[in-house]
Write a protein that holds these residues in place. Sequence first.
Motif, PDB file in Angstrom:
ATOM      1  N   ILE A 208       0.848  -1.186   0.000  1.00 17.69           N
ATOM      2  CA  ILE A 208       0.000   0.000   0.000  1.00 17.69           C
ATOM      3  C   ILE A 208       0.894   1.250   0.000  1.00 17.69           C
ATOM      4  O   ILE A 208       1.844   1.316   0.773  1.00 17.69           O
ATOM      5  N   PRO A 209       0.570   2.261  -0.858  1.00 15.21           N
ATOM      6  CA  PRO A 209      -0.456   2.257  -1.909  1.00 15.21           C
ATOM      7  C   PRO A 209      -0.038   1.375  -3.080  1.00 15.21           C
ATOM      8  O   PRO A 209       1.012   0.726  -3.033  1.00 15.21           O
ATOM      9  N   ARG A 210      -0.847   1.364  -4.132  1.00 18.15           N
ATOM     10  CA  ARG A 210      -0.556   0.522  -5.282  1.00 18.15           C
ATOM     11  C   ARG A 210       0.806   0.868  -5.872  1.00 18.15           C
ATOM     12  O   ARG A 210       1.173   2.042  -5.999  1.00 18.15           O
ATOM     13  N   LEU A 211       1.551  -0.158  -6.246  1.00 16.21           N
ATOM     14  CA  LEU A 211       2.870   0.046  -6.837  1.00 16.21           C
ATOM     15  C   LEU A 211       2.746   0.629  -8.246  1.00 16.21           C
ATOM     16  O   LEU A 211       1.723   0.443  -8.919  1.00 16.21           O
ATOM     17  N   HIS A 213       3.027   0.839 -12.217  1.00 12.04           N
ATOM     18  CA  HIS A 213       2.680  -0.236 -13.153  1.00 12.04           C
ATOM     19  C   HIS A 213       3.869  -1.130 -13.482  1.00 12.04           C
ATOM     20  O   HIS A 213       3.747  -2.363 -13.547  1.00 12.04           O
ATOM     21  N   VAL A 214       5.032  -0.556 -13.656  1.00 14.41           N
ATOM     22  CA  VAL A 214       6.202  -1.325 -14.050  1.00 14.41           C
ATOM     23  C   VAL A 214       6.598  -2.341 -12.978  1.00 14.41           C
ATOM     24  O   VAL A 214       7.242  -3.356 -13.283  1.00 14.41           O
ATOM     25  N   LEU A 215       6.200  -2.108 -11.726  1.00 12.92           N
ATOM     26  CA  LEU A 215       6.566  -3.003 -10.631  1.00 12.92           C
ATOM     27  C   LEU A 215       5.494  -4.042 -10.319  1.00 12.92           C
ATOM     28  O   LEU A 215       5.720  -4.932  -9.503  1.00 12.92           O
ATOM     29  N   ARG A 216       4.324  -3.948 -10.958  1.00 11.61           N
ATOM     30  CA  ARG A 216       3.233  -4.888 -10.642  1.00 11.61           C
ATOM     31  C   ARG A 216       2.726  -5.626 -11.881  1.00 11.61           C
ATOM     32  O   ARG A 216       1.585  -6.067 -11.912  1.00 11.61           O
ATOM     33  N   VAL A 217       3.592  -5.779 -12.856  1.00  8.07           N
ATOM     34  CA  VAL A 217       3.189  -6.484 -14.079  1.00  8.07           C
ATOM     35  C   VAL A 217       3.602  -7.954 -14.057  1.00  8.07           C
ATOM     36  O   VAL A 217       3.250  -8.712 -14.954  1.00  8.07           O
ATOM     37  N   GLY A 218       4.347  -8.370 -13.039  1.00  4.11           N
ATOM     38  CA  GLY A 218       4.818  -9.747 -12.969  1.00  4.11           C
ATOM     39  C   GLY A 218       3.676 -10.736 -12.804  1.00  4.11           C
ATOM     40  O   GLY A 218       2.561 -10.379 -12.402  1.00  4.11           O
ATOM     41  N   PRO A 219       3.916 -12.003 -13.086  1.00  2.00           N
ATOM     42  CA  PRO A 219       2.868 -13.024 -13.040  1.00  2.00           C
ATOM     43  C   PRO A 219       2.314 -13.284 -11.644  1.00  2.00           C
ATOM     44  O   PRO A 219       1.215 -13.833 -11.508  1.00  2.00           O
ATOM     45  N   ALA A 220       3.046 -12.907 -10.597  1.00  2.00           N
ATOM     46  CA  ALA A 220       2.577 -13.161  -9.238  1.00  2.00           C
ATOM     47  C   ALA A 220       1.533 -12.142  -8.779  1.00  2.00           C
ATOM     48  O   ALA A 220       0.813 -12.384  -7.800  1.00  2.00           O
ATOM     49  N   PHE A 221       1.420 -11.005  -9.477  1.00  2.00           N
ATOM     50  CA  PHE A 221       0.524  -9.937  -9.023  1.00  2.00           C
ATOM     51  C   PHE A 221      -0.909 -10.163  -9.489  1.00  2.00           C
ATOM     52  O   PHE A 221      -1.161 -10.553 -10.638  1.00  2.00           O
ATOM     53  N   LEU A 222      -1.845  -9.934  -8.563  1.00  2.00           N
ATOM     54  CA  LEU A 222      -3.256  -9.999  -8.904  1.00  2.00           C
ATOM     55  C   LEU A 222      -3.598  -8.823  -9.812  1.00  2.00           C
ATOM     56  O   LEU A 222      -3.175  -7.692  -9.562  1.00  2.00           O
ATOM     57  N   LYS A 223      -4.374  -9.106 -10.840  1.00  2.00           N
ATOM     58  CA  LYS A 223      -4.795  -8.068 -11.785  1.00  2.00           C
ATOM     59  C   LYS A 223      -6.318  -8.053 -11.830  1.00  2.00           C
ATOM     60  O   LYS A 223      -6.948  -9.108 -11.972  1.00  2.00           O
TER      61      LYS A 223
END
Length: 262
Positions: A208-211, A213-223
């Motif tokens: 928190i807060p949201r990372l 975009h470049v840091l939350r594009v990996g396959p482990a992140f909920l989208k």
Amino acid sequence: MPICAFCQKDRELCASHSIPDGFFKAISRRNNGQLISIPEGDGKIGLSQNTGKAKLLCRECETHFNKNFDSPLTNAFKAWDKQVKANGLGVRYDFSPNHLAQCIASVCWRASVTGNSMYANARVSMRDRARLLALLLGDRGDTLKSCSCSITRLYDKRPPNDGGFSQEIVSDIILPVNAYRISKKGKKPGNHFAFALLVQGFLCHLMIPRLPHVLRVGPAFLKPSKTSLHAPPQYFGDYKPLMNLMVAGLGKHLEGQSTLKD
């Protein structure tokens, strides 16, 4: 009368869990109602019935958390875990990513405000607790607009017949919620804070807060738009808090600091 941590009303409080009791029950049922505890610092390895309860929520709020957060989270992770054991680490599980993130946030919030010493490492500032609570009070469909959440599945590279941990063993490891700050390499901690949680074999991180975009594009992140969830495999030896616990536990065992029978 005490005050409920969620609704802030003067009411009789329940013995509330932070990590849902369902995760502990599944383990204790296979061990005559007991859990194996590896304490930090002083203290021996031994059997325990401590599941992190504390007087925290009134009956109405306890029911709300059980219905909207704990039951969905427990049922989802148990079903997902069952599929992993049956079909391997590449399986996918259908569930609302926003709902799952909100369920994990509910665990982290309770851990941050509970008085149980099991969650001493989950304490954050009042400002951060307020930002975490806002995830529970806001519209569920907007949860991932305000936070980032990643989920991986732990595994052992070594096969069980060569001393490795099977997925059945990995599923029985619970680590209490741990809070930490996110900082860029070589810089002071920034505005982001995070929690880590390990239950049912799934390692969850809530940030928190949201990372960016470049840091939350990996396959482990909920989208938000992807309801077919995948928890990429992560070697348990690469998760330092778990390895530290295992090394400490081995040290206690070798020093005779254990009440368990061989």
